[in-house]
Write an enzyme that holds these catalytic residues in place. Structure first.
Site, PDB file in Angstrom:
ATOM      1  N   LYS A 269       0.805  -1.030   0.020  1.00 34.44           N
ATOM      2  CA  LYS A 269       0.001   0.005  -0.081  1.00 34.44           C
ATOM      3  C   LYS A 269       0.989   1.134   0.030  1.00 34.44           C
ATOM      4  O   LYS A 269       1.653   1.546   1.002  1.00 34.44           O
ATOM      5  CB  LYS A 269      -1.234   0.213   1.457  1.00 34.44           C
ATOM      6  CG  LYS A 269      -1.992   1.264   1.004  1.00 34.44           C
ATOM      7  CD  LYS A 269      -2.479   1.761   2.333  1.00 34.44           C
ATOM      8  CE  LYS A 269      -1.336   2.750   2.987  1.00 34.44           C
ATOM      9  NZ  LYS A 269      -1.291   3.970   2.125  1.00 34.44           N
TER      10      LYS A 269
ATOM     11  N   GLU B 152      10.809   0.923   9.893  1.00 33.16           N
ATOM     12  CA  GLU B 152      11.618   1.944   9.540  1.00 33.16           C
ATOM     13  C   GLU B 152      10.960   3.450   9.772  1.00 33.16           C
ATOM     14  O   GLU B 152      10.235   3.620   9.042  1.00 33.16           O
ATOM     15  CB  GLU B 152      12.097   1.879   8.094  1.00 33.16           C
ATOM     16  CG  GLU B 152      12.877   0.445   7.499  1.00 33.16           C
ATOM     17  CD  GLU B 152      14.068   0.615   8.345  1.00 33.16           C
ATOM     18  OE1 GLU B 152      15.041  -0.454   8.073  1.00 33.16           O
ATOM     19  OE2 GLU B 152      14.803   1.552   8.982  1.00 33.16           O
TER      20      GLU B 152
ATOM     21  N   CYS C 217      14.028  10.637   6.682  1.00 34.56           N
ATOM     22  CA  CYS C 217      13.930  10.133   7.951  1.00 34.56           C
ATOM     23  C   CYS C 217      15.468  10.402   8.524  1.00 34.56           C
ATOM     24  O   CYS C 217      15.619  10.129   9.893  1.00 34.56           O
ATOM     25  CB  CYS C 217      13.560   8.655   8.131  1.00 34.56           C
ATOM     26  SG  CYS C 217      14.386   7.743   7.077  1.00 34.56           S
TER      27      CYS C 217
ATOM     28  N   GLU D 168      10.920  15.768  15.415  1.00 33.76           N
ATOM     29  CA  GLU D 168      11.378  15.450  13.822  1.00 33.76           C
ATOM     30  C   GLU D 168      10.619  16.746  13.158  1.00 33.76           C
ATOM     31  O   GLU D 168       9.476  16.699  12.877  1.00 33.76           O
ATOM     32  CB  GLU D 168      11.023  14.303  13.485  1.00 33.76           C
ATOM     33  CG  GLU D 168      11.536  14.051  12.099  1.00 33.76           C
ATOM     34  CD  GLU D 168      11.037  12.637  11.559  1.00 33.76           C
ATOM     35  OE1 GLU D 168      10.119  12.205  11.814  1.00 33.76           O
ATOM     36  OE2 GLU D 168      12.054  11.931  10.832  1.00 33.76           O
TER      37      GLU D 168
HETATM   38  N1  NAI Z   1      12.903   5.263   8.865  1.00 29.69           N
HETATM   39  C1  NAI Z   1      12.682   5.072   7.567  1.00 29.69           C
HETATM   40  O1  NAI Z   1      13.340   4.712   6.605  1.00 29.69           O
HETATM   41  C2  NAI Z   1      11.680   6.366   7.104  1.00 29.69           C
HETATM   42  C3  NAI Z   1      10.903   6.908   8.079  1.00 29.69           C
HETATM   43  N2  NAI Z   1      10.159   8.042   7.538  1.00 29.69           N
HETATM   44  C4  NAI Z   1       9.263   8.631   8.581  1.00 29.69           C
HETATM   45  O2  NAI Z   1       7.770   8.897   8.124  1.00 29.69           O
HETATM   46  C5  NAI Z   1       7.362  10.047   8.485  1.00 29.69           C
HETATM   47  C6  NAI Z   1       6.901  11.036   7.379  1.00 29.69           C
HETATM   48  O3  NAI Z   1       6.435  10.011   6.493  1.00 29.69           O
HETATM   49  P1  NAI Z   1       4.782  10.016   6.263  1.00 29.69           P
HETATM   50  O4  NAI Z   1       4.416   9.391   5.239  1.00 29.69           O
HETATM   51  O5  NAI Z   1       4.084  11.150   6.764  1.00 29.69           O
HETATM   52  O6  NAI Z   1       4.538   8.919   7.658  1.00 29.69           O
HETATM   53  P2  NAI Z   1       2.916   8.270   7.695  1.00 29.69           P
HETATM   54  O7  NAI Z   1       3.317   7.226   9.127  1.00 29.69           O
HETATM   55  O8  NAI Z   1       1.970   9.201   8.489  1.00 29.69           O
HETATM   56  O9  NAI Z   1       2.541   7.524   6.665  1.00 29.69           O
HETATM   57  C7  NAI Z   1       3.160   6.553   6.046  1.00 29.69           C
HETATM   58  C8  NAI Z   1       2.252   5.353   5.509  1.00 29.69           C
HETATM   59  O10 NAI Z   1       1.774   4.856   6.749  1.00 29.69           O
HETATM   60  C9  NAI Z   1       0.000   5.062   6.152  1.00 29.69           C
HETATM   61  N3  NAI Z   1      -0.582   4.987   7.372  1.00 29.69           N
HETATM   62  C10 NAI Z   1      -1.009   6.134   8.039  1.00 29.69           C
HETATM   63  N4  NAI Z   1      -1.738   5.870   8.872  1.00 29.69           N
HETATM   64  C11 NAI Z   1      -1.994   4.542   8.958  1.00 29.69           C
HETATM   65  C12 NAI Z   1      -2.604   3.391   9.743  1.00 29.69           C
HETATM   66  N5  NAI Z   1      -3.428   3.817  10.869  1.00 29.69           N
HETATM   67  N6  NAI Z   1      -2.771   2.093   9.402  1.00 29.69           N
HETATM   68  C13 NAI Z   1      -1.917   1.776   8.093  1.00 29.69           C
HETATM   69  N7  NAI Z   1      -1.372   2.657   7.554  1.00 29.69           N
HETATM   70  C14 NAI Z   1      -1.379   4.064   7.831  1.00 29.69           C
HETATM   71  C15 NAI Z   1       0.128   6.027   4.968  1.00 29.69           C
HETATM   72  O11 NAI Z   1      -0.999   5.973   4.203  1.00 29.69           O
HETATM   73  C16 NAI Z   1       1.528   6.046   4.534  1.00 29.69           C
HETATM   74  O12 NAI Z   1       1.435   5.244   3.346  1.00 29.69           O
HETATM   75  C17 NAI Z   1       8.383  10.810   9.280  1.00 29.69           C
HETATM   76  O13 NAI Z   1       8.210  10.574  10.704  1.00 29.69           O
HETATM   77  C18 NAI Z   1       9.704  10.090   8.751  1.00 29.69           C
HETATM   78  O14 NAI Z   1      10.790  10.353   9.657  1.00 29.69           O
HETATM   79  C19 NAI Z   1       9.938   8.408   6.470  1.00 29.69           C
HETATM   80  C20 NAI Z   1      10.522   7.824   5.358  1.00 29.69           C
HETATM   81  C21 NAI Z   1      11.537   6.923   5.700  1.00 29.69           C
HETATM   82  O1  LIG Z   2      12.786   7.414   3.261  1.00 35.24           O
HETATM   83  C1  LIG Z   2      13.782   7.926   3.721  1.00 35.24           C
HETATM   84  O2  LIG Z   2      13.895   8.770   4.526  1.00 35.24           O
HETATM   85  C2  LIG Z   2      14.902   7.048   3.110  1.00 35.24           C
HETATM   86  O3  LIG Z   2      14.911   6.092   4.157  1.00 35.24           O
HETATM   87  C3  LIG Z   2      16.179   7.939   3.440  1.00 35.24           C
HETATM   88  S1  LIG Z   2      17.542   7.382   2.392  1.00 35.24           S
HETATM   89  O4  LIG Z   2      17.478   5.889   2.267  1.00 35.24           O
HETATM   90  O5  LIG Z   2      17.263   7.906   1.007  1.00 35.24           O
HETATM   91  O6  LIG Z   2      18.633   7.805   2.966  1.00 35.24           O
END
Ligand code: NAI
Ligand SMILES: O=C(O)[C@H](O)CS(=O)(=O)O
Length: 486
Positions: A180, A256, A290, A387
């Site tokens: 998804k 992640e 992230c 963040e």
């Molecule tokens: N550790 C990593 O590799 C990464 C972490 N992030 C983190 O994600 C955040 C930003 O990305 P967003 O997309 O805004 O995060 P988000 O957590 O709001 O959404 C991520 C995904 O989860 C889905 N989602 C939201 N609520 C849900 C629920 N209750 N049940 C199932 N799915 C649900 C969304 O539709 C989307 O597909 C930041 O905190 C960032 O740090 C983002 C990218 C990479």
């Molecule tokens: O979604 C993200 O923030 C990615 O995991 C960061 S990276 O892998 O492109 O550094």
């Protein structure tokens, strides 16, 4: 929409090898964050369609796992080649729906493809063990087997790579996956599905269920007993929800999640290199990654020089539509992101921070924001423990190595950390003292498919990429073979 291959622009979900609409015909719009124009629509699927995708995955799984690793590898290689042949179109779709510069989108397509290439190779090296038995009548063997039907939920900020970083090891290990994608960025995922089909990934092995919110689809994915593994990239808050939901059927998970990366500049750092490292670590994807630096912690003796050098570079960043020549700062994904950035800046200024560069919405309007640099930041400000996920670099100062480490570790997150120093002893001491899954020493850009990506504490569970990433899609089986003695 003008692509070289317009069939890559898909406005239907992809389930069990079919392009489908929602059962109730509902759709939702996807807009370009740079222009607010509607790019297109995709179906708004729910639990029923997701259940069918999971069941189709389970039906397709036996034949896929029965293929040899070499056969699965060859199909992944074909998928890799098709992605790279269509890199320009995939990048254009990404800039349209996510907003990042076309240069960054092009880079992300290659980065995403690198996981497919990597696991096309790694999947041929799933080795087991033989263990000397204490009993002459027995032989002990350990095998690694595909875990089964997997479900993935991915974020908007890397709409291509966050899918391939999961799907490639899953397919390579012999597992099917239902994905998804984020509601803001479905077209990158659907284009990957189109190319996967062309590459020969069989119906049911890769499905993409589009939905305007994650809750209903997520509940099906996390509670359906057929699903053996859930992998999620996104916020820590949602990760915790999913973990709770997965507990009812005790699913294996990879998470992640969010970060709060420190970037420490020691007094012995190469300041020009540190500025370069911070520019890429902080402002990549307009600060929406992230692993972006969230807190910059500078030794007091070099603080003013570093701040001046950094301010000059931040002032050179170019904000605009990602398709525009020379733009390296696209729009933020939505107004909520803009409001969070504004809240962090106003909170810091109210508590004594000084705006050296930027500080407000860009004159282009919409979700464009000025790359921002804050000085005199103190640990009572929100930017310390939340963040920001936007183009804001707050500068803290410190006196001693111990203080810098304490500040860096003072968070519930533990994804990435960075520091610049030319002292080899300090480099080992600080690398070992930082409570993070990933540490960049004299580098602000450490993400690569060959190394394990992931965090500790509330930044998540498990690792993606590298040889470790395959284990997330394998189960270990111990076989005791008795009756050997004649
Ligand atoms: N550790 C990593 O590799 C990464 C972490 N992030 C983190 O994600 C955040 C930003 O990305 P967003 O997309 O805004 O995060 P988000 O957590 O709001 O959404 C991520 C995904 O989860 C889905 N989602 C939201 N609520 C849900 C629920 N209750 N049940 C199932 N799915 C649900 C969304 O539709 C989307 O597909 C930041 O905190 C960032 O740090 C983002 C990218 C990479
Ligand atoms: O979604 C993200 O923030 C990615 O995991 C960061 S990276 O892998 O492109 O550094």
């Amino acid at each position: 929409m003008k692509l070289n291959d317009n069939s890559l622009f898909r406005q239907q979900a992809y389930v069990n090898g079919n392009w489908i609409d929602a059962d109730d015909g509902k759709t939702f719009e996807v807009t370009n964050p740079a222009t607010n124009e509607v790019i297109g629509t995709v179906p708004d699927l729910g639990a029923a369609e997701t259940k069918r995708a999971i069941e189709a995955a389970n039906e397709a799984w036996p034949a896929w796992r029965a293929k040899t690793a070499a056969e699965r590898s060859a199909i992944l290689e074909t998928w890799f080649n098709l992605i790279m042949e269509n890199q320009a179109d995939l990048a254009a779709l990404m800039t349209l729906e996510q907003g990042k510069s076309i240069a960054e989108s092009t880079g992300e397509v290659a980065y995403g493809a690198s996981f497919i290439k990597w696991f096309a190779e790694e999947c041929k090296r799933v080795y087991g063990d033989t263990i000397p038995s204490k009993n002459t009548d027995q032989r002990i063997v350990v095998t690694k087997e595909p875990i089964g039907v997997c479900a993935a939920i991915t974020p908007w900020n890397f709409p291509n790579a966050m899918i391939t970083r999961k799907a490639a090891p899953a397919f390579g290990a012999g597992c099917p996956m239902v994905v998804k994608p984020a509601e803001a960025t479905p077209f990158s995922a659907l284009a990957l599905a189109e190319l996967a089909e062309r590459a020969g990934i069989p119906a049911g092995i890769f499905s993409v269920v589009t939905a305007s919110q994650g809750k209903d689809v997520g509940e099906e994915m996390t509670t359906n007993p057929i699903v053996r593994k859930v992998t999620f990239t996104g916020s820590t808050a949602v990760g915790k929800i999913l973990m709770k939901q997965c507990s009812s059927t005790l699913k294996k998970m990879s998470l992640e999640l969010g970060g709060n990366a420190p970037f420490i500049v020691f007094e012995d750092a190469d300041l020009d290199a540190a500025v370069e490292g911070l520019m890429v670590s902080k402002y990549r994807n307009s600060g929406q990654t992230c692993v972006c630096t969230n807190r910059t912690i500078v030794h007091e003796s070099v603080y003013d020089e570093f701040a001046a050098k950094l301010a000059a570079k931040v002032g050179e960043l170019k904000v605009g539509d990602g398709f525009e020549e020379g733009v390296n700062q696209g729009p933020l994904i939505n107004m909520a992101a803009v409001e969070k950035v504004e809240d962090h800046i106003s909170d810091a200024v109210e508590k004594g921070a000084k705006v050296l560069v930027g500080g407000k919405r860009h004159e282009l309007g919409k979700t464009f924001f000025e790359p921002t640099l804050l000085a005199n930041v103190t640990t009572d400000m929100k930017v310390t423990y939340e963040e920001t996920f936007g183009p804001v670099a707050p500068l803290f100062s410190f006196k001693t190595e111990a203080e810098a480490i304490q500040m860096a570790n003072d968070t519930e997150f533990g994804l990435a950390a960075y520091f610049f120093s030319r002292d080899i002893g300090r480099s080992w001491r600080v690398s070992e003292a930082l409570e993070y899954g990933m540490v960049g020493v004299n580098s602000g850009l450490i993400s690569t498919e060959v190394a394990p990506f992931g965090g500790v504490k509330e930044s998540g569970l498990g690792r993606e990429g590298s040889k470790f990433g395959l284990d997330e899609y394998l189960e270990t089986k111990y076989i005791c073979m008795a009756g050997v003695s004649s």
